[in-house]
Design a protein around this motif. Sequence first.
Motif, PDB file in Angstrom:
ATOM      1  N   HIS A 136       0.794  -1.257  -0.052  1.00 52.86           N
ATOM      2  CA  HIS A 136      -0.320   0.092  -0.019  1.00 52.86           C
ATOM      3  C   HIS A 136       0.713   1.568   0.374  1.00 52.86           C
ATOM      4  N   ALA A 137       2.208   1.368  -0.278  1.00 56.83           N
ATOM      5  CA  ALA A 137       2.718   2.612  -0.661  1.00 56.83           C
ATOM      6  C   ALA A 137       2.550   3.612  -1.469  1.00 56.83           C
ATOM      7  N   GLN A 138       1.705   3.223  -2.441  1.00 53.30           N
ATOM      8  CA  GLN A 138       0.848   4.321  -2.676  1.00 53.30           C
ATOM      9  C   GLN A 138       0.370   5.245  -2.240  1.00 53.30           C
ATOM     10  N   THR A 139      -0.643   4.494  -1.520  1.00 55.50           N
ATOM     11  CA  THR A 139      -1.550   5.045  -0.934  1.00 55.50           C
ATOM     12  C   THR A 139      -0.327   5.768   0.515  1.00 55.50           C
ATOM     13  N   ARG A 197      12.015   9.010   0.795  1.00 55.84           N
ATOM     14  CA  ARG A 197      12.763   8.854  -0.338  1.00 55.84           C
ATOM     15  C   ARG A 197      12.158  10.114  -0.932  1.00 55.84           C
ATOM     16  N   ALA A 198      10.800   9.883  -0.665  1.00 57.45           N
ATOM     17  CA  ALA A 198       9.710  10.498  -1.937  1.00 57.45           C
ATOM     18  C   ALA A 198      10.449  11.668  -2.371  1.00 57.45           C
ATOM     19  N   GLU A 199      10.107  12.602  -1.283  1.00 59.09           N
ATOM     20  CA  GLU A 199      11.235  13.912  -1.188  1.00 59.09           C
ATOM     21  C   GLU A 199      11.971  13.770  -1.965  1.00 59.09           C
ATOM     22  N   GLU A 200      12.874  12.832  -1.168  1.00 60.46           N
ATOM     23  CA  GLU A 200      15.195  13.342  -2.026  1.00 60.46           C
ATOM     24  C   GLU A 200      14.936  13.250  -3.574  1.00 60.46           C
ATOM     25  N   HIS A 201      14.025  12.324  -3.595  1.00 57.66           N
ATOM     26  CA  HIS A 201      13.789  11.869  -5.534  1.00 57.66           C
ATOM     27  C   HIS A 201      12.759  13.031  -6.000  1.00 57.66           C
ATOM     28  N   ASP A 202      12.124  13.771  -5.741  1.00 58.60           N
ATOM     29  CA  ASP A 202      11.412  14.861  -6.302  1.00 58.60           C
ATOM     30  C   ASP A 202      12.418  15.912  -6.344  1.00 58.60           C
ATOM     31  N   ARG A 203      12.983  15.871  -5.075  1.00 58.77           N
ATOM     32  CA  ARG A 203      14.147  17.047  -5.165  1.00 58.77           C
ATOM     33  C   ARG A 203      15.478  16.899  -6.226  1.00 58.77           C
ATOM     34  N   GLU A 204      15.808  15.943  -6.366  1.00 58.96           N
ATOM     35  CA  GLU A 204      16.497  15.351  -7.225  1.00 58.96           C
ATOM     36  C   GLU A 204      16.784  15.684  -9.252  1.00 58.96           C
ATOM     37  N   HIS A 205      14.580  15.234  -8.937  1.00 58.73           N
ATOM     38  CA  HIS A 205      14.377  15.694 -10.255  1.00 58.73           C
ATOM     39  C   HIS A 205      14.356  16.684 -10.489  1.00 58.73           C
ATOM     40  N   ALA A 206      13.824  17.416  -9.470  1.00 56.54           N
ATOM     41  CA  ALA A 206      13.654  19.108  -9.318  1.00 56.54           C
ATOM     42  C   ALA A 206      14.854  19.924 -10.261  1.00 56.54           C
TER      43      ALA A 206
END
Length: 262
Positions: A136-139, A197-206
């Motif tokens: 249920h990670a996506q939720t 981890r989701a925030e780190e991923h977003d920062r890297e791609h931003a």
Amino acid sequence: VPTAWRALGARVAATDERWAGAAAMRAAARGGGAVGGAGAADGDDVLSADERQRIFIEHLEQLRAERVAAFNELLAAHDDVIDVGTQYDEVHARLARDARFALIDDDDERAALFDKHVRGKIARVLAELDECLHAHAQTLVRTPLPPFGERDKAAREHWAGSMQVLAADQRWVRAAQVGEDERRRRLLDYMRDLQRRAEEHDREHAIKRPTRENVADEDARVRRPLPVARGTATDFTTEQRLKAEAKHREDEQRRLRREGII
């Protein structure tokens, strides 16, 4: 005969073979001669004393392993009343009605085997809980974390909706056996790690994600005509220059698409 050996002999008194006889039969099977034949009149002279004792101990260990396995089968047969919070004393009387209970004659050993069985159940329940959370990670990655303020109505409703999703999963339901506090702690730890981890991923791609202005600037740069040195060997005719510019723009467009900029 040492007292310890008398005790060991007493523990296997119900077996078919005396330990010396069993040793002689094993020796005969390995080619040491027929039991009762020459050099083995009474079965005690076929092997050395150390070898006979070693085989006897192996026999005892095998018997014990079989008894432990039978006792574990008894515990598994009563899993309907044994959960991760059950104490040995609570089911002692019920287990004692089964003949397999008496195969382990030391009650402390029975209690130790019971505790090991319960620890195994706890490990399986927690492993299932981890699988549930991952499923249920996506939720959970989009769910706000408590605590919520008085005005955080939307966050509370979002949280309640996510809890309903988990409540429909039997792995989450079974994890209640480890206690509500432990289940909630593992949930919040997983959510914090997941969202970090989701925030780190977003920062890297931003950093790599182009803005609309950047794309417009790049497109204008691509459309600028190539500089041409007049009066030299590289002086192009108008037609050649237009072809070169068109090719250059096509190459740049392909590069931008390949890099995901446009």
